[in-house]
Design a protein around this motif. Structure first.
Motif, PDB file in Angstrom:
ATOM      1  N   SER A  81      36.887  35.752  27.246  1.00 14.19           N
ATOM      2  CA  SER A  81      37.811  36.315  28.224  1.00 14.19           C
ATOM      3  C   SER A  81      39.010  37.009  27.591  1.00 14.19           C
ATOM      4  O   SER A  81      39.629  37.877  28.214  1.00 14.19           O
ATOM      5  CB  SER A  81      38.291  35.221  29.186  1.00 14.19           C
ATOM      6  N   THR A 130      32.673  43.150  33.557  1.00 17.23           N
ATOM      7  CA  THR A 130      33.703  43.161  34.604  1.00 17.23           C
ATOM      8  C   THR A 130      34.007  41.741  35.058  1.00 17.23           C
ATOM      9  O   THR A 130      35.174  41.368  35.262  1.00 17.23           O
ATOM     10  CB  THR A 130      33.248  44.005  35.805  1.00 17.23           C
ATOM     11  N   HIS A 131      32.966  40.928  35.191  1.00 17.60           N
ATOM     12  CA  HIS A 131      33.167  39.531  35.609  1.00 17.60           C
ATOM     13  C   HIS A 131      33.919  38.755  34.522  1.00 17.60           C
ATOM     14  O   HIS A 131      34.856  38.003  34.834  1.00 17.60           O
ATOM     15  CB  HIS A 131      31.847  38.850  35.900  1.00 17.60           C
ATOM     16  N   LYS A 133      36.002  39.860  32.373  1.00 19.20           N
ATOM     17  CA  LYS A 133      37.396  40.291  32.330  1.00 19.20           C
ATOM     18  C   LYS A 133      38.183  39.873  33.566  1.00 19.20           C
ATOM     19  O   LYS A 133      39.414  39.985  33.593  1.00 19.20           O
ATOM     20  CB  LYS A 133      37.487  41.811  32.136  1.00 19.20           C
ATOM     21  N   SER A 134      37.487  39.396  34.586  1.00 16.62           N
ATOM     22  CA  SER A 134      38.182  38.876  35.769  1.00 16.62           C
ATOM     23  C   SER A 134      38.642  37.435  35.556  1.00 16.62           C
ATOM     24  O   SER A 134      39.426  36.907  36.345  1.00 16.62           O
ATOM     25  CB  SER A 134      37.273  38.941  36.997  1.00 16.62           C
TER      26      SER A 134
END
Length: 237
Positions: A81, A130-131, A133-134
């Motif tokens: 992350s 994308t997930h 980095k969320s």
């Protein structure tokens, strides 16, 4: 027989069971490319799905990297992350395309190359990143001791021009973020570059550059000093 029984259950659960079993086996036995290739084939045949929910795809990563992408040192799985999306994409593509994770001296890389076979398309890869980095950034645990002041001097002379004075990376120079990355993982990868375990594939241009740069810092304690400085930056940001 176990495989046949698992096929009757939820496919994601099937993958996780195989992944966990494989991880346990690989922790105690040498890992060959043939073995990991076979595992990848079994995983692909077992799932045979294109996940519509990206969290289902990320579930395949959590067995090693944790539910929040926080990493697991005991499995050699770094935190995800904290890293920039563009670099995650490049490295995952390198694993997918055989540019990384094929050296027989790098069992962890071979395992990772097998695991990413579940990513079928570029769209799935983008959704997965994308997930990741969320997810919230994590604070890594210190495992390496070093002289921060000496490390800063060495870092600024050798690394800072590309990775930035605060180790936050520079995409225009294809230099990834280092601050916030597990210290043990930075050490391991630097050694991989210096030993030519990583960066030798003819299509890994940036890896080869790093392999060449790794010759600028060869003393073990010097490497640890630089990593200690990088970690000190993480803690003050």
């Amino acid at each position: 027989q176990i495989y046949d029984r698992l096929k009757k259950k939820n496919k994601i659960h099937t993958y996780l069971w195989i992944c966990v079993c494989y991880t346990l086996i690989s922790c105690h036995n040498p890992v060959s490319q043939d073995a990991t290739s076979s595992v990848a084939t079994v995983l692909t045949a077992t799932l045979n799905v294109t996940p519509s929910q990206i969290k289902d795809l990320f579930t395949t990563c959590t067995a090693c990297h944790g539910t929040l992408g926080e990493g697991n040192a005991s499995l050699g799985a770094p935190a995800l992350s904290n890293q920039d999306a563009w670099y995650l994409k490049r490295q995952l593509n390198n694993f997918r395309n055989g540019i990384r994770g094929t050296n027989e001296k790098n069992a962890k890389g071979i395992q990772m190359a097998a695991a990413v076979k579940i990513i079928k398309t570029d769209a799935e890869l983008d959704e997965l990143i994308t997930h990741i980095k969320s997810l919230p950034n994590v604070t890594t645990t210190q495992t390496i001791e070093g002289d921060v002041l000496k490390g800063e001097q060495q870092y600024q002379m050798i690394c800072g021009a590309c990775h930035g004075p605060k180790a936050i990376g520079n995409q225009s120079l294809n230099a990834p973020k280092l601050a916030g990355i597990n210290d043990w993982y930075l050490y391991e990868q630097y050694r991989n570059f210096s030993l030519e375990i990583r960066g030798s594939h003819p299509d890994d241009n940036y890896g080869y550059q790093m392999q060449m740069m790794s010759s600028a810092l060869t003393e073990d304690q010097g490497i640890k000093d630089v990593i200690a400085y990088i970690r000190s930056v993480e803690m003050t940001e």
